[in-house]
Design an enzyme around this catalytic site. Sequence first.
Site, PDB file in Angstrom:
ATOM      1  N   LYS A 255      19.824 -35.766  50.221  1.00 43.53           N
ATOM      2  CA  LYS A 255      21.002 -35.138  50.805  1.00 43.53           C
ATOM      3  C   LYS A 255      22.026 -36.191  51.201  1.00 43.53           C
ATOM      4  CE  LYS A 255      22.538 -31.142  50.983  1.00 43.53           C
ATOM      5  NZ  LYS A 255      22.816 -30.465  49.728  1.00 43.53           N
TER       6      LYS A 255
ATOM      7  N   TYR B 149      19.547 -33.680  41.693  1.00 43.40           N
ATOM      8  CA  TYR B 149      19.148 -33.807  43.085  1.00 43.40           C
ATOM      9  C   TYR B 149      18.672 -35.226  43.385  1.00 43.40           C
ATOM     10  CZ  TYR B 149      16.899 -33.355  47.514  1.00 43.40           C
ATOM     11  OH  TYR B 149      16.543 -33.558  48.815  1.00 43.40           O
TER      12      TYR B 149
ATOM     13  N   ASP C 134      20.615 -44.315  52.379  1.00 41.49           N
ATOM     14  CA  ASP C 134      19.155 -44.234  52.445  1.00 41.49           C
ATOM     15  C   ASP C 134      18.650 -45.179  51.359  1.00 41.49           C
ATOM     16  OD1 ASP C 134      16.490 -43.573  52.120  1.00 41.49           O
ATOM     17  OD2 ASP C 134      16.827 -41.403  52.031  1.00 41.49           O
TER      18      ASP C 134
HETATM   19  P1  13P Z   1      17.168 -37.436  52.514  1.00 41.25           P
HETATM   20  O1  13P Z   1      18.501 -37.205  51.869  1.00 41.25           O
HETATM   21  O2  13P Z   1      17.317 -37.652  53.987  1.00 41.25           O
HETATM   22  O3  13P Z   1      16.408 -38.528  51.836  1.00 41.25           O
HETATM   23  O4  13P Z   1      16.344 -36.099  52.415  1.00 41.25           O
HETATM   24  C1  13P Z   1      15.722 -35.793  51.248  1.00 41.25           C
HETATM   25  C2  13P Z   1      14.846 -34.591  51.340  1.00 41.25           C
HETATM   26  O5  13P Z   1      14.846 -33.827  50.432  1.00 41.25           O
HETATM   27  C3  13P Z   1      13.984 -34.350  52.484  1.00 41.25           C
HETATM   28  O6  13P Z   1      13.210 -33.186  52.372  1.00 41.25           O
HETATM   29 MG    MG Z   2      15.282 -40.108  51.912  1.00 40.36          MG
HETATM   30 MG    MG Z   3      18.491 -39.046  54.903  1.00 39.69          MG
HETATM   31 MG    MG Z   4      20.082 -38.545  52.023  1.00 39.66          MG
END
Ligand code: 13P
Ligand code: MG
Ligand code: MG
Ligand code: MG
Length: 380
Positions: free
Chosen positions: A230, A227, A10
Amino acid sequence: MATLSVLKADTGGYVGHSATHPDLVEAAETLLKGKKEDGTLLDFCVGQVGDDVALILSHTRGAESEAIHRVAWEVFQQTTDVAKRLKLYGAGQDLLSDAFSGNLKGLGPGIAEMEIDERPSEPVLVFLADKTEPGAWNLPLYRIFADPFNTPGLVIDPKMHDGFVFEILDLKADQAARFKTPEESYDLLMFIGAPSHYVVRRVLRAQDEEVVAATSTQKLSLMAGRYVGKDDPVMIVRAQSGFPAVGEILEAFARPHLVGGWMRGSHVGPIMPVGFRDAVASRFDGPPRVACYGFQLNRGRLVGPRDLFADVAFDPARRQAGEMAEMMRSMGPFEPHRLPLDEMEYTTMPEIMARVRDRFVPVEEAPLEERQEGTAATGR
Ligand code: 13P
Ligand code: MG
Ligand code: MG
Ligand code: MG
Ligand code: 13P
Ligand code: MG
């Protein structure tokens, strides 16, 4: 021998964490086209799911090739530049380091690689997921390679009848182990039933130890210590002729299962199988999605992709995932919709705990109001 490398990151979301911007995909394609022309790559395909871009690369340089990882690094640097220019959300989100030192492992992107001695016909499926973690593949991998109710080929096909070997990783202890199915299914399930802790890294056919599936196992929060979004894992699975049929592999997603990683990486939700058109994550930043890119490998060339979850026969699965999402959402900030506390330790949880720690006192002592003057309880 061809190598398939799937590297995903990402590097900026459009809008928020919901999808990728076309300029970013175009930048990746332009750079990879050059790398195909100069002979670094045999072929490539740029895949997308949610706010993640996956580089699906075929080449002859083997797994963990510095040249190939460097290509991916360059692409992610460039797409980060595009994202910064457009002020996309979280530009460079998954790049945890500014310096490349020969291997992308540990730098943030998710990586799955597989060396393939190409068969007379070599169907390969590449799965891309958003808003979830590497353990999301555990349950479908068990269905595909160890459950005859999902995969009749385990009973019917003599090459699969001896079963499969699951190579699992303990993400917290950094250790690996192997379990053979069907004999050790119950031992295996004890571990992979805890997908935030144990993940399936590879699956091998028991008869000849031929690798049939590989996943990305990188856990962003464990690498970053905080954090950072994800993990959004990827997976490669070979199909047919002594391996599960394409339809047996896809069937593992026909009854959506619950996974961790929805909204702020802190919620549990159903993983919804979607066609490319629907591979975005909007409702409550999700629900978690999985797209499937199907290819026929032809002397290393990626003939495809076919959009394998676009089939209307997956509509009931999508509807069911919608209903499961509705049910989970009604729980709001309560477990099991919200992840258990030990998995919240990479969010704001430690800060909140630090701030209120001295309010927690042994229960046997004097009444709380006598000992906690000046706290919220006394209305300060
Ligand atoms: P991503 O890892 O897809 O960027 O998601 C982050 C997130 O916390 C969405 O609520
Ligand atoms: Mg993201
Ligand atoms: Mg993502
Ligand atoms: Mg992600
Ligand atoms: P076809 O006859 O359509 O090739 O089907 C073969 C098969 O076994 C599908 O699972
Ligand atoms: Mg046929």
